[in-house]
Design an enzyme around this catalytic site. Structure first.
Site, PDB file in Angstrom:
ATOM      1  N   SER A  74      13.969  15.303   4.035  1.00 16.57           N
ATOM      2  CA  SER A  74      12.874  15.456   3.086  1.00 16.57           C
ATOM      3  C   SER A  74      13.334  14.993   1.702  1.00 16.57           C
ATOM      4  CB  SER A  74      12.416  16.923   3.076  1.00 16.57           C
ATOM      5  OG  SER A  74      11.089  17.039   2.655  1.00 16.57           O
ATOM      6  N   ASP A 326       5.355  13.485  11.642  1.00 13.21           N
ATOM      7  CA  ASP A 326       5.590  13.932  10.273  1.00 13.21           C
ATOM      8  C   ASP A 326       4.739  13.154   9.276  1.00 13.21           C
ATOM      9  OD1 ASP A 326       6.632  15.011   7.985  1.00 13.21           O
ATOM     10  OD2 ASP A 326       8.495  13.860   8.048  1.00 13.21           O
ATOM     11  N   HIS A 351       8.920  17.046  10.994  1.00 20.20           N
ATOM     12  CA  HIS A 351       9.737  16.850   9.789  1.00 20.20           C
ATOM     13  C   HIS A 351      11.223  17.079  10.077  1.00 20.20           C
ATOM     14  CE1 HIS A 351       9.715  16.044   5.580  1.00 20.20           C
ATOM     15  NE2 HIS A 351      10.090  17.244   5.192  1.00 20.20           N
TER      16      HIS A 351
END
Length: 392
Positions: A74, A326, A351
């Site tokens: 991320s 994602d 994710h």
């Protein structure tokens, strides 16, 4: 990382980002005003990591002539990629998992994020995304009649009753964010990354959202059941709290400031290619919000100026991994750029699934991705030792 560290006989170092957790440069005054927050930038964070690596090499016996690899998911994945770009003499390579480094400026269309979220729901149950698309007007219609607000507050078991149209907008934003979070953590097994959740949580949510043609009250009762999967999987919650969408330890305060300065990632909806109410990306509106919140205005093009945007082919040794479930993959690198700037796509992956611990329910796609990642890392390590030998 734990499994890989063992395999590579590596030391794991987790460096806390400044202004998050306990790393507060000005103690309790760190969030006092924009003057104290001036040092909360990705550049400063990368510089901290650079200093830390040099310090560890100096002070840990045997660490001096060893290769270092940056890993992150991320925002951490963006930092890992940018760290390799900015400090190639300190890390031999980077694994940037679910790193949306192209979600800036207008490199990708602002609608792509919410389109991926919608696809996740469309694939997880017949009519599921259609029920959600219809729910916004249902909320508006019910909120518009006399007893609507108390009815909504009660039906959705809200901790704080809705009082006005502004609250109704907050309600819709909160529900939208819930659907987004579920798309990010649609893992194949039980998890508690944002909230305690069942395996494949969107499939569970979609069991309650099968018929878009039911009456408004029934549709919203179904929406409550669906929200409950996210907020009350453990059965412990007495009411749903609109001010919470994830566990409180994620540091959303610091992120809110970063989003208002350099991490400006445009997201928009049109209600046609996605299941949300139409909302265009409005920089001016966003800028005014940031000024009210923090007394700062965003610099939407700074990240691409600093890190190169799409123009990164001169760098080497970065793996960009993305799961196709994602929503952030829309702003990620999903095709190889060169033979050392490589993209790994994980079908059925949410994710940064590849960074999570091994699990019996992992799809083969993620096992394959992990083994490819390790193969690249081993190559970087071999190259490092080879060049070390040449030097001496």
């Amino acid at each position: 990382m734990w499994d890989v560290a063992e395999e590579l006989k590596a030391m794991l170092v987790f460096a806390e980002h400044r202004y998050y957790g306990k790393s507060l440069p000005f103690g309790s005054n760190s969030f006092k005003d924009s003057r104290h927050l001036n040092f909360l930038t990705s550049e400063q964070a990368l510089a901290d990591f650079a200093e830390l690596i040099k310090y560890l090499k100096r002070t840990i016996p045997g660490a001096e002539n060893q290769p270092v690899i940056a890993l992150g998911g991320s925002y951490g994945g963006m930092l890992a990629a940018w760290f390799r770009m900015k400090f190639p003499h300190l890390v031999v390579g980077a694994l940037a998992a679910s790193a949306p480094i192209w979600q800036f400026d207008d490199i990708v269309p602002c609608g792509v994020f919410m389109e991926i979220v919608t696809t996740d729901y469309r694939k997880s149950g017949p009519n599921c995304s259609e029920c959600i698309r219809r729910s916004w007007d249902a909320i508006n219609r019910i909120a518009g009649n006399g007893t609507g607000l108390p009815w909504l507050s009660e039906t959705l078991h809200l901790c704080t009753p809705l009082k006005n149209t502004q609250d109704v907008q907050s309600l819709k934003d909160w529900i939208s964010e819930t659907w987004i979070n579920l798309a990010m953590v649609d893992y194949p097994y039980e998890s508690n990354f944002l909230q305690p959740l069942p395996a494949w949580p969107i499939k569970v949510v979609c069991q309650y959202l099968k018929d878009p043609s039911v009456s408004d009250p029934q549709l919203l009762q179904n929406i409550f059941q669906a929200l409950n999967v996210y907020y009350n999987y453990t059965g412990q919650a007495r009411c749903l709290n609109m001010s919470e969408t994830s566990t409180s330890s994620l540091g959303s305060l610091g992120w809110s400031y970063q989003a208002c300065t350099e991490m400006v990632m445009p997201v928009c909806t049109n209600g046609i290619n996605d299941m949300f109410e139409p909302h265009s990306w409005d920089l001016e509106e966003f800028s005014d919000y940031c000024f009210r919140q923090w007394g700062v205005r965003p610099r939407p093009s700074w990240i691409t100026t600093l890190y190169g945007g799409k123009n990164i082919s001169s760098h080497t040794n970065i793996i960009f991994s993305n799961g196709d479930l994602d929503p952030w993959s829309g702003g990620g690198v999903t095709k190889d750029i060169t033979d050392t700037l490589v993209a790994i796509i994980i079908p059925e992956g949410a994710h940064h699934l590849d960074l999570r611990a091994n699990n019996a329910f992992d799809p083969t796609t993620v096992l394959l991705a992990r083994s490819m990642e390790v193969r690249y890392m081993k190559q970087w390590i071999r190259d490092f030792y080879a060049s070390l030998r040449k030097k001496y």
